[in-house]
Design an enzyme around this catalytic site. Sequence first.
Site, PDB file in Angstrom:
ATOM      1  N   CYS A  88       0.803  -1.229   0.000  1.00  0.00           N
ATOM      2  CA  CYS A  88       0.000   0.000   0.000  1.00  0.00           C
ATOM      3  C   CYS A  88       0.831   1.271   0.000  1.00  0.00           C
ATOM      4  CB  CYS A  88      -0.990  -0.006   1.160  1.00  0.00           C
ATOM      5  SG  CYS A  88      -0.251   0.170   2.810  1.00  0.00           S
ATOM      6  N   ASP A 146      -7.012   6.130  -3.625  1.00  0.00           N
ATOM      7  CA  ASP A 146      -6.312   4.935  -3.138  1.00  0.00           C
ATOM      8  C   ASP A 146      -5.946   4.040  -4.315  1.00  0.00           C
ATOM      9  OD1 ASP A 146      -5.309   2.753  -1.844  1.00  0.00           O
ATOM     10  OD2 ASP A 146      -6.948   2.571  -0.411  1.00  0.00           O
ATOM     11  N   HIS A 175      -2.840   1.453   6.695  1.00  0.00           N
ATOM     12  CA  HIS A 175      -3.097   1.452   5.251  1.00  0.00           C
ATOM     13  C   HIS A 175      -2.825   2.854   4.728  1.00  0.00           C
ATOM     14  CE1 HIS A 175      -4.561   0.234   1.398  1.00  0.00           C
ATOM     15  NE2 HIS A 175      -5.445   1.220   1.387  1.00  0.00           N
TER      16      HIS A 175
END
Length: 685
Positions: A271, A345, A322
């Site tokens: 991530c 994202d 995250h």
Amino acid sequence: MLMHSFITHVDLRSRENNLAHRTKEIDRQRLIVRRGQPFSITLQCSDSLPTTHHLELVLHLGERNEVVINVGNQRGVRNRWWFSQQEAQDEILLTLHSPPDAVIGQYHLAVLMMSSEGRIVQEMEKISFHLLFNPWCKDDVVYLPDEILLQEYIMNENGLIYLGAWDYITSIPWNYGQFEDYVMDICFEVLNNSKEALNNLKMDIERRSDPVYVSRIITAMVNANGDRGVLAGRWQEPYTQGVAPNRWTGSVPILREWSRTELRAVKYGQCWVFAAVACTVLRCLGIPTRLVTNFSSAHDVDGNLSIDFLLDENLQSFENFHCWVESWMRRDDLPNGNDGWQILDPTPQELSDGVFCCGPCPVIAIKEGNLGVKYDAPFVFAEVNADMVYWIVQRDGQRRKIRVDESSVGRHISTKSVYGDYREDLTLQYKYPEGSKKEREVYERAGRRVMLPPGLDPEKRQLKLTIKHAKPVFGTDFDVIVEVKNEESSDVQAQLTLLASTITYTSVHRGECQRQSITVNVPANKVHREVLRLHYDDYATCVSEHRLIRVKAFLEASVEEPIMAVADITLSTPELHIQVAGKAVVWEPVTTYISFSNPLPVPLKGGVFTVEGAGLLTATQVYVDGDISPGQMVSVKFSFSPMRSGVKKLMVDFDSDRLKDVKGSATVVVRKKYRNSISVLPGFY
């Protein structure tokens, strides 16, 4: 047939234009400008322009001139390209004005000298320039009216990424390198290879005026799921035929490898790597962007705003952290009140309109629980607001709910401060204070339950279970203390089960370290402490590269419902010591020393330092000779010649067979050659 050559040369005035448009760090030879801000070029002529002739300008975009724009000469038109001209002796100064919503990309300019009859007398082609978003222009939808923020979110090539756990936050330095050689070209290569561009390039180019569209394309293209994207993801070892995600220290080697290998996905990302590469691309294109870390992040796969914990299972719907990015823009496609920071994202988690991307989603919509706005608001809301539900599996195989935690998901949402290398907490931009009236209103609006089921409220329990630990160093033995507090008026006997296991940051189970099951007697209004000793040998063979150990404690007593507590322990690594000796001057060698001590009780083999820095040097590996014995300090020396002046960051990563992902950085002030002042901020980092 062209009859005359009045125009003999075109000077794009790249140095002064790029300086005025804040793009000189990208390139000083090519012309790179920002939309909504005029720029000038000079035509060298063999003679004065005949009074019967006039100039016309035409812009082309796309490999096959898919988009053609005629540049008018009507002054002051706000929503289209126009130009003005000044003549002096044998020169013509052309000033071009782009609209603040112009398409970004590479433009090809044709200058046509026209006769009074409308015939082309001369045509100058092969005039090329790039146009970027302009956050300094008040009419651009990415306008950000704060120079301090712009210096960080557009101009800063270095950053910090926050990792670890909510109660043990660590950081790693990252080289975004958005102004490094050819990075801008690769950013446009990313756009040109999206599914949308390959399907209909003309339509795609015309939509590149909109940062909502462009940023959404980038979140899809940074990951390689379903397209020609940059990075392939992998969340656990082995990382064969690729680079382990924790090895990367910057975006530039990733983008260059993707371009160099004819768009083959680079292996591997997780991530923070996906987010960092997206941050590089967005900053380069001119969209203010920052990387954000959400600690205790939920992945709500079924949309019920809850995630589950079992004693003997690690369900992969919870992440210790995250990372995503936020980009600043006006949202003209949404109702008023949704402008500002937008969540994007690029980590491939769930499909959004059939594509692995997420966002842009207004941060304010998440805070207010307005989950109907584009894009992906319900998924993001769950990442910062889901319940954690604790279960046990009974002897008959049925699950039994024993605890609901409404406050642990979405903690310490963090980004690098614009004022220096320290953490800024953004949590209150995402959610109202825990327990406040506004929080309850938001939960109701978003459809999340608020009341705990009967008997599960931890505040009403007479038995309390907590896990305490220090901040252990990887390679050492350490204690975990489990406390059972009895607030009953009588003694209590209970069965206590302790389970320690290694996990990845995404909660993937790697191996069991220790398990204990004991009977404890807790006197009335007293605390019983149980010590779980974890040795290096317990975790060494199964610990992940994230160095995480999850400890679960489960207490069963006849007086009330069972209790479960969970703690994730991050094992820290030793510091890297970096010393830059002497002065740092552009294109002159500077010597650097790197050292650290082996904290493990075993030798380290195959030690290698990877060094890079925007404006300093490309990623370079420095190998350690021989093994590094337990407790031994190792030191390496290397030299590099800085390429650009200014305040720069030197990034270092150390890896070996048993110890990986040890990172450090040093600040280097690089002077131009003609200056003689001190150039280094000395010291160890």
